[in-house]
Design an enzyme around this catalytic site. Structure first.
Site, mmCIF file in Angstrom:
data_model
loop_
_atom_site.group_PDB
_atom_site.id
_atom_site.type_symbol
_atom_site.label_atom_id
_atom_site.label_comp_id
_atom_site.label_asym_id
_atom_site.label_seq_id
_atom_site.Cartn_x
_atom_site.Cartn_y
_atom_site.Cartn_z
ATOM 1 N N CYS A 40 0.780 -1.229 0.000
ATOM 2 C CA CYS A 40 0.000 0.000 0.000
ATOM 3 C C CYS A 40 0.818 1.288 0.000
ATOM 4 O O CYS A 40 0.580 2.171 -0.818
ATOM 5 C CB CYS A 40 -0.980 -0.006 1.166
ATOM 6 S SG CYS A 40 -0.372 -0.809 2.647
ATOM 7 N N HIS A 92 -1.608 6.887 4.839
ATOM 8 C CA HIS A 92 -0.522 5.899 4.901
ATOM 9 C C HIS A 92 0.743 6.326 4.160
ATOM 10 O O HIS A 92 1.465 5.496 3.609
ATOM 11 C CB HIS A 92 -1.000 4.541 4.380
ATOM 12 C CG HIS A 92 -0.269 3.391 5.022
ATOM 13 N ND1 HIS A 92 -0.259 2.112 4.507
ATOM 14 C CD2 HIS A 92 0.497 3.321 6.142
ATOM 15 C CE1 HIS A 92 0.451 1.313 5.276
ATOM 16 N NE2 HIS A 92 0.926 2.022 6.285
#
Length: 576
Positions: free
Chosen positions: A73, A129
């Site tokens: 990710c 993130h």
């Protein structure tokens, strides 16, 4: 292709997306799923799940049949927002851990910053993130006007806490304000509601919007609560006998409903005609192992974290009014996550000469192409899959060839997983026609591709991967040595041709050596004990303080207090 059809394609590209050709710049809604597998949507041909809204949008627009992201990710999101391979930014390593003092470096301009230069309002709904140990690395300081979501890699779907490394903390924000009062609400619904609100507000504003809906779905939740979903939704998946797979199906169902609600909001607010919609995933599913969600990449090989096709070849589709219902729904040329920045920048009317140092290529004309001859618009013959210099992993795709070297976790994620073929499930054309997306598209476009059974069947057939190799002379085992595949003949990576195609292997090794010579060393570092949520009111938050002001609006100073940064930012977007 003759000059006549070529002219049609170029005119279509102009009318499709370019603000330089029309006064109305397109709204851009980018829906990014988390850990959604190749085999978890209906339009790839094998899934036992139900995704009528996603499928209808895909059949009506353009399916990117050979779309590649990064294996995990954080690198994928860095590539998306910078248009650069992660080795350029130092983000090629393991995803960010919650108390790691690391972030996307400030010297790399982001997609929302580029779009703001063109007059766009920019919104991030959901996952970030990309680092948050200092406020200057958070979304509001990296080009987004608003952020409603979480900083880390995942949270609980209902309690919005992230549990990791024997620590637990709340992680749900509106700008700089924690949203603890929303505990108990399902995250997929909360993010969708915020998206609906922003779309409604956009209808009253003359500026176009870039809205990145970065879903938690369908990443696993906290350990012990891997699958979280509204209880009422599990009943429709009684035909799935694997209990965890049926729970995952309910999570995917809610993701699909979210896509339907977003399209409905665009239609309701009369924005659908001038909106570019993208639906994709940050990487493949994690069927088993760390953060397993019971998704499926089958018949592709490998899971998230790997550079096998299952980890990096992800589902992707684009829709816009001008490509609605074209005869050819699949784009078969290569497309990489880094391509979005230049593609969307050109779509928004930007001049590509403004961009420098990009690995991404604008695929605007490829998307607009009617499919008669993809090769004329194939801007990519090569994709760097990744180089992780610390783990000794590298991979590259060149035309139909793919070369991999180095094994992740001793090969534990590198097999074929998730064969969930289900004789009790029949793909439903009726569900496509009844989907929310079909209803809303029909208000603008009386002729719907999903009403054409032959069209749907053909597109599904084109996107169904067959693994027919039975007599394999040499199997790939990265623990033992490099692997080379001909993906045109062997999309499931069953036969290792490294020994017999040494000329090709040498060429690809040389290309990887060139990339290695250009590496920015990865920034992964040890966790900072000061980031422990116990020290911050049980919350994951920017523990080193700093300023939230953007580079072009407020000075950056290590001495700037959190309080003063809030005052500075209040005048910018009126959060307080």
């Amino acid at each position: 292709m003759s000059s006549g059809p070529l002219l049609v394609v170029l005119v279509l590209a102009c009318s499709l997306l370019s603000a330089r050709c029309a006064p109305n710049r397109p709204h851009i809604v980018f829906i990014l799923a988390d850990d959604l597998g190749w085999n978890d949507v209906g339009f790839t041909g094998n899934s036992d799940l139900q995704t009528p809204n996603i499928d209808t949008l895909a059949y009506s627009g353009r399916i990117l049949s050979h779309y590649y992201a990064q294996p995990t990710c954080t690198p994928s999101r860095a590539a998306l927002l910078t248009g650069k391979y992660p080795i350029r930014t130092g983000m090629q390593g393991y995803p960010l851990s919650p108390s790691e003092p690391r972030a996307l470096p400030l010297d790399h301009k982001t997609l929302p910053e580029y779009l703001k230069d063109l007059g766009y309002q920019t919104h991030l709904v959901g996952k970030w993130h990309l680092g948050y140990y200092d406020w200057k690395f958070t979304p509001l300081a990296r080009g987004f006007d608003t952020h409603f979501g979480y900083m880390n890699g995942f949270v609980g779907y209902y309690d919005h806490y992230m549990n990791a490394k024997n620590m637990s903390g709340h992680d749900f924000w509106r700008g700089t304000q924690q949203q603890k009062h929303l505990k108990g609400r399902y995250m997929t619904d909360l993010l969708t509601e915020e998206t609906e609100r922003l779309i409604e507000a956009a209808a009253e504003n003359e500026n176009p919007i870039f809205l990145l809906l970065s879903h938690l779905a369908v990443h696993s939740g906290n350990p012990g609560k891997d699958h979280e979903y509204p209880e009422d939704d599990i009943k429709r998946f009684s035909y799935i006998k694997d209990e965890n797979r049926s729970k995952y199906a309910a999570m995917v169902w809610n993701l699909d409903k979210s896509v339907g609600r977003v399209v409905k909001a665009l239609a309701k607010n009369d924005l659908l005609d001038n909106t570019l919609i993208v639906v994709t995933s940050d990487n493949g599913a994690q069927t088993r192992g760390l953060y397993a969600n019971d998704g499926s990449n089958y018949p592709l090989r490998g899971l998230k974290f790997t550079m096998f096709e299952g980890g990096i070849r992800t589902v992707a589709a684009v829709w816009n009014a001008q490509i609605h219902g074209q005869e050819y729904a699949s784009l078969t040329s290569l497309f990489h996550v880094t391509d979005w920045l230049p593609t969307l920048y050109e779509a928004a009317g930007g001049d590509l000469t403004d961009l420098s140092g990009m690995d991404g290529k604008s695929q605007l004309t490829s998307i607009a192409n009617d499919g008669e001859n993809d090769s004329q618009y194939n801007l990519r013959s090569e994709i760097l899959l990744n180089v992780d210099e610390r783990l000794g992993l590298s991979g590259i795709r060149y035309k139909n060839w793919k070369y991999l070297n180095g094994s992740y976790l001793n090969g534990s994620y590198e097999d074929h997983f998730g064969d969930y073929r289900n004789e009790l499930y029949t793909y439903s054309m009726a569900d496509l026609a009844k989907s929310e997306v079909a209803k809303d598209l029909k208000t603008k476009f009386p002729s719907l591709p999903v009403n054409n059974k032959a069209h749907v069947s053909e597109i599904r057939r084109e996107n169904t991967i067959q693994c027919d190799k039975k007599d394999v002379r040499s199997k790939c085992n990265l623990v033992e040595g490099p692997c080379l595949f001909n993906l045109h003949l062997d999309p499931c990576e069953q036969e290792n041709l490294y020994s017999e195609e040494q000329d090709i292997a040498i060429i690809l090794q040389a290309k990887l050596d060139t990339y290695r010579s250009q590496i920015t060393p990865q920034l992964n570092t040890v966790d900072d004990p000061a980031g422990n949520p116990k020290l911050h009111n049980d919350s994951w938050m920017p523990w080193r303080g700093g300023s939230i002001c953007r580079r072009d609006q407020c000075p950056r100073s290590a001495a700037t207090t959190f309080f003063s940064s809030k005052l500075c930012f209040a005048g910018v977007i009126g959060i307080f």
